[in-house]
Design an enzyme around this catalytic site. Structure first.
Site, PDB file in Angstrom:
ATOM      1  N   CYS A 198       0.892  -1.163   0.000  1.00 59.35           N
ATOM      2  CA  CYS A 198       0.000   0.000   0.000  1.00 59.35           C
ATOM      3  C   CYS A 198       0.923   1.202   0.000  1.00 59.35           C
ATOM      4  O   CYS A 198       1.523   1.522   1.026  1.00 59.35           O
ATOM      5  CB  CYS A 198      -0.908   0.012   1.219  1.00 59.35           C
ATOM      6  SG  CYS A 198      -1.822   1.547   1.378  1.00 59.35           S
TER       7      CYS A 198
ATOM      8  N   CYS B  28      -0.509   4.303   2.370  1.00 56.65           N
ATOM      9  CA  CYS B  28      -0.522   4.238   3.841  1.00 56.65           C
ATOM     10  C   CYS B  28      -0.098   2.843   4.267  1.00 56.65           C
ATOM     11  O   CYS B  28       1.050   2.477   4.082  1.00 56.65           O
ATOM     12  CB  CYS B  28      -1.884   4.640   4.404  1.00 56.65           C
ATOM     13  SG  CYS B  28      -3.318   3.927   3.572  1.00 56.65           S
ATOM     14  N   SER B  29      -1.011   2.045   4.845  1.00 48.34           N
ATOM     15  CA  SER B  29      -0.611   0.708   5.292  1.00 48.34           C
ATOM     16  C   SER B  29      -1.767  -0.274   5.186  1.00 48.34           C
ATOM     17  O   SER B  29      -1.932  -1.131   6.032  1.00 48.34           O
ATOM     18  CB  SER B  29      -0.090   0.765   6.731  1.00 48.34           C
ATOM     19  OG  SER B  29      -1.113   1.292   7.569  1.00 48.34           O
ATOM     20  N   CYS B  30      -2.585  -0.135   4.126  1.00 46.49           N
ATOM     21  CA  CYS B  30      -3.706  -1.060   3.918  1.00 46.49           C
ATOM     22  C   CYS B  30      -3.174  -2.491   3.871  1.00 46.49           C
ATOM     23  O   CYS B  30      -2.181  -2.770   3.203  1.00 46.49           O
ATOM     24  CB  CYS B  30      -4.426  -0.740   2.611  1.00 46.49           C
ATOM     25  SG  CYS B  30      -5.129   0.913   2.589  1.00 46.49           S
TER      26      CYS B  30
END
Lengths: 94, 230
Positions: free
Chosen positions: B120, B123-125
């Site tokens: 991702c 962000c940090s999906c």
């Protein structure tokens, strides 16, 4: 699965401010729709608690050659990303 | 001080001669204070209870890569389930009792010609409902920015060197989907059952920065012990 790619699209090369979920490294790049995902609320409005439109979301496949040009590590490798319809315009195959 | 009689200084070192590590707690940040204030208000006003909040955190903490491994192991042994997983990942997980949440899961299959890897960049999906919390490196700027530009080099740093003939497909989780890699089943695992297969499926193999472990010499006996110990 889903190896038949669909129509060619170009990611719009705009740079609006705000909460945008179209990565800037893909703006202006051409790819093929890998699959439609259905309608989703537009995060650019959701993020500000505005009434959010539903936008069709697509998975678009780009070649690394298209994304990185001659700097591509391996031109035939690919990158898939989810892009909302209002960021896409039809285009010809490169 | 036990070392005071030495003629050189051990100032600031532990009795075993190692430097003390700084405490891991500092003053609260603005947002930490806000979170506590909000939580206390919600409890005070009877909107939620402390027990409900704890239960929710525990529920999140219970999720781990072992959940994802069970899904993959079943896909390796049950062609109908594999077809469902590739067609509708959320429905497949739900059928095994893993609540997919509001975000949709897409499984991408590794084949002899294709290797998939997930990131991702924004962000940090991460498929938290199936794999638990993401590893720290997954959230670093280095991984997020490099794996889309030089995936082969990044994979090599994880110990995975792919032949040029294998196409690398990077999946950037930019919006409402979450991804899991369906890794290729290792050769020599024909006799293993789903439980033994699940133990070969690592977190990294489901993110795509690794491949499943090879079975050991006597996998079945060993795996039974591991499972029983959980």
């Amino acid at each position: 699965m889903a190896e038949t790619l669909h129509n060619w699209v170009r990611v719009r090369a705009m740079m609006p401010p705000g909460h945008v979920r179209t990565p800037s490294y893909l703006r202006g790049k051409r790819g093929q729709v890998e699959r439609p995902l259905g309608p989703f609320h537009n995060p650019e409005q959701l993020a500000y608690r505005l009434k959010a439109d539903q936008q069709p979301l697509y998975r678009v496949r780009f070649s690394m050659a298209e994304v990185w040009g001659k700097d591509a590590e391996n031109p035939g490798d690919t990158l898939d990303a989810e892009i909302y319809a209002h960021w896409l315009e039809p285009c010809d195959a490169p | 001080m036990p070392h005071d009689h030495h003629d050189h200084s051990h100032e600031g070192l532990s009795p075993s001669g190692h430097p003390y590590r700084a405490d891991n707690d500092g003053p609260l940040t603005y947002w930490q204070t806000m979170e506590i204030a909000m939580r206390e208000l919600l409890i005070e006003k009877g909107i939620t209870t402390a027990a409900q909040i704890t239960a929710r955190i525990e529920e999140m903490d219970r999720r781990s890569p072992a959940d994802g491994a069970m899904v993959i192991a079943r896909a390796w042994t049950d062609p109908e389930f594999k077809a469902l997983l590739l067609r509708d990942g959320s429905a497949a997980c739900k059928s095994m009792g893993f609540e997919p949440g509001v975000l949709r899961l897409i499984a991408v299959e590794n084949t002899p010609d294709v290797h998939n890897v997930i990131v991702c960049t924004l962000c940090s999906c991460y498929p938290r409902n199936l794999l638990g919390l993401p590893p720290d490196w997954y959230k670093t700027r280095a991984y997020r920015s490099r794996v889309v530009k030089e995936p082969r080099k990044v994979l090599a740093e994880f110990g995975l060197i792919l032949p040029d003939a294998v196409q690398v497909r990077v999946h950037d989780s930019t919006a409402d989907m979450r991804y899991i890699v369906l890794p290729a089943r290792p050769a020599g695992t024909e006799d293993l059952d789903q439980t033994a297969l699940a133990d070969l499926i690592t977190r990294d193999s489901m993110i795509g920065v690794g491949v499943p472990s090879q079975p050991t010499a006597q996998p079945t006996a060993q795996k039974t012990v591991t499972k029983a110990a959980r």
